[in-house]
Design a protein around this motif. Structure first.
Motif, PDB file in Angstrom:
ATOM      1  N   LEU A  34       0.829  -1.195   0.000  1.00 48.49           N
ATOM      2  CA  LEU A  34       0.000   0.000   0.000  1.00 48.49           C
ATOM      3  C   LEU A  34       0.866   1.248   0.000  1.00 48.49           C
ATOM      4  O   LEU A  34       1.943   1.259   0.588  1.00 48.49           O
ATOM      5  N   TYR A  36       0.636   5.399   0.937  1.00 43.53           N
ATOM      6  CA  TYR A  36      -0.123   6.421   1.639  1.00 43.53           C
ATOM      7  C   TYR A  36       0.582   7.767   1.468  1.00 43.53           C
ATOM      8  O   TYR A  36       1.802   7.837   1.331  1.00 43.53           O
ATOM      9  N   GLN A  38       0.951  11.341   3.565  1.00 44.58           N
ATOM     10  CA  GLN A  38       0.689  11.949   4.865  1.00 44.58           C
ATOM     11  C   GLN A  38       1.138  13.393   4.825  1.00 44.58           C
ATOM     12  O   GLN A  38       2.322  13.690   4.704  1.00 44.58           O
ATOM     13  N   LYS A  40      -0.221  16.276   7.054  1.00 41.01           N
ATOM     14  CA  LYS A  40       0.011  16.900   8.353  1.00 41.01           C
ATOM     15  C   LYS A  40      -0.166  15.903   9.482  1.00 41.01           C
ATOM     16  O   LYS A  40       0.705  15.719  10.308  1.00 41.01           O
ATOM     17  N   LYS A  41      -1.253  15.262   9.501  1.00 45.55           N
ATOM     18  CA  LYS A  41      -1.546  14.453  10.666  1.00 45.55           C
ATOM     19  C   LYS A  41      -1.636  12.963  10.373  1.00 45.55           C
ATOM     20  O   LYS A  41      -0.888  12.170  10.891  1.00 45.55           O
ATOM     21  N   ALA A  42      -2.572  12.576   9.538  1.00 48.10           N
ATOM     22  CA  ALA A  42      -2.806  11.146   9.334  1.00 48.10           C
ATOM     23  C   ALA A  42      -2.617  10.785   7.874  1.00 48.10           C
ATOM     24  O   ALA A  42      -2.835  11.608   6.988  1.00 48.10           O
ATOM     25  N   PRO A  43      -2.204   9.566   7.605  1.00 46.86           N
ATOM     26  CA  PRO A  43      -1.986   9.172   6.211  1.00 46.86           C
ATOM     27  C   PRO A  43      -3.295   8.982   5.449  1.00 46.86           C
ATOM     28  O   PRO A  43      -4.289   8.564   6.013  1.00 46.86           O
ATOM     29  N   MET A  48      -3.499   0.342  -3.426  1.00 46.33           N
ATOM     30  CA  MET A  48      -3.183  -0.989  -2.935  1.00 46.33           C
ATOM     31  C   MET A  48      -2.789  -1.839  -4.133  1.00 46.33           C
ATOM     32  O   MET A  48      -3.510  -1.883  -5.136  1.00 46.33           O
ATOM     33  N   ILE A  86       4.697  13.472   3.111  1.00 48.33           N
ATOM     34  CA  ILE A  86       5.472  12.255   3.334  1.00 48.33           C
ATOM     35  C   ILE A  86       4.717  11.115   2.672  1.00 48.33           C
ATOM     36  O   ILE A  86       3.509  10.976   2.835  1.00 48.33           O
ATOM     37  N   LEU A  88       4.293   7.172   2.387  1.00 44.84           N
ATOM     38  CA  LEU A  88       4.568   5.958   3.149  1.00 44.84           C
ATOM     39  C   LEU A  88       4.204   4.723   2.326  1.00 44.84           C
ATOM     40  O   LEU A  88       3.153   4.686   1.694  1.00 44.84           O
ATOM     41  N   PHE A 100       5.433  -0.889   7.887  1.00 48.03           N
ATOM     42  CA  PHE A 100       5.599   0.370   7.170  1.00 48.03           C
ATOM     43  C   PHE A 100       7.073   0.620   6.902  1.00 48.03           C
ATOM     44  O   PHE A 100       7.937   0.258   7.705  1.00 48.03           O
ATOM     45  N   GLY A 101       7.341   1.295   5.781  1.00 53.68           N
ATOM     46  CA  GLY A 101       8.681   1.793   5.520  1.00 53.68           C
ATOM     47  C   GLY A 101       8.891   3.104   6.252  1.00 53.68           C
ATOM     48  O   GLY A 101       7.962   3.643   6.864  1.00 53.68           O
ATOM     49  N   PRO A 102      10.081   3.663   6.170  1.00 47.28           N
ATOM     50  CA  PRO A 102      10.414   4.887   6.910  1.00 47.28           C
ATOM     51  C   PRO A 102       9.795   6.143   6.327  1.00 47.28           C
ATOM     52  O   PRO A 102       9.779   7.183   6.975  1.00 47.28           O
ATOM     53  N   SER A 105      10.079  11.950   2.412  1.00 43.95           N
ATOM     54  CA  SER A 105       9.576  13.313   2.578  1.00 43.95           C
ATOM     55  C   SER A 105       9.810  14.076   1.282  1.00 43.95           C
ATOM     56  O   SER A 105      10.957  14.288   0.876  1.00 43.95           O
TER      57      SER A 105
END
Lengths: 110, 115
Positions: A34, A36, A38, A40-43, A48, A86, A88, A100-102, A105
């Motif tokens: 997957l 994603y 992100q 500011k706050k949530a992804p 998929m 970011i 992900l 998850f990967g790192p 950014s």
């Protein structure tokens, strides 16, 4: 040990550039990958991918999975400042384990 | 090592019951998330919290509420469980923006069955 690696970790581009974000993985019993975004706050879910070689597209974003070489790429064409975020990558295994990967950014400058 | 724990691995509840799912992280992370995972649908975000007593709705908040009274603990509440809430529930924590990486660390998951 299961792991997901993303590259680059950080990227700065100019508006209009095309970027390619990479995600490689080594996991036991891969089920799906997957992407994603992100901001500011949530992804926010993007894509998929379960099958190799089938490109998924949404506007200027596209992604493809290579299950033989164990990687996926996320392409963004004609980047805009709103693409700054970011990104992900996550892999889900058959045992419902999520790795998850790192993250990468991305900064898009005018 | 980041550790994210969830109160139960398996839970069976009846329709209409109130259900509490607890999540605790030990890395002093600001951000915490609740997802549900269903076959073919990937991870779907229910709620997240970026600070104590702060919460925001994710993609599918209907039928759920959350509580974050302490930084390390994030609870998901099903006010009146229904069969369509049968799923795997995953809690995750993440450090604040500005850190070198942004991985989310997941708990082991709670497989909830509502009968």
């Amino acid at each position: 040990e299961d792991k997901v690696v993303q590259s680059p970790l950080s990227l700065v581009v100019h508006e209009g550039d095309t970027v390619t974000l990479n995600c490689s993985y080594e996991v036991t019993n891969f089920r799906s990958l997957l992407w994603y975004k992100q901001e500011k706050k949530a992804p926010t879910f993007l894509f998929m991918l379960t099958s190799s070689g089938i490109e998924k597209k949404s506007g200027r974003l596209s992604s493809i999975l290579d299950k033989k070489e164990l990687f996926s790429i996320l392409n963004i064409t004609a980047t805009q400042t709103g693409d700054s975020a970011i990104y992900l990558c996550a892999v889900i295994t058959s045992y419902d384990k999520v790795i998850f990967g790192p993250g990468t950014s991305l900064s898009v400058i005018p | 090592d980041v550790k994210v724990t969830q109160s139960s691995r398996y839970l069976v509840k009846r329709t209409g019951e109130k259900v509490f799912l607890e999540c605790v992280q030990d890395m002093d992370h600001e951000n915490m998330f609740w997802y549900r995972q269903d076959p073919g649908l990937g991870l779907r975000l229910i709620y997240f919290s970026y600070d104590v007593k702060m919460k925001e709705k994710g993609d599918i908040p209907e039928g759920y509420s959350v509580s974050r009274e302490k930084k390390e603990r994030f609870s998901l509440i099903l006010e009146s469980a229904s069969t369509n809430q049968t799923s795997m529930y995953l809690c995750a924590s993440q450090g604040a923006m500005g850190q070198p990486t942004y991985e989310q660390y997941f708990g082991p998951g709670t497989r909830l069955t509502v009968t």
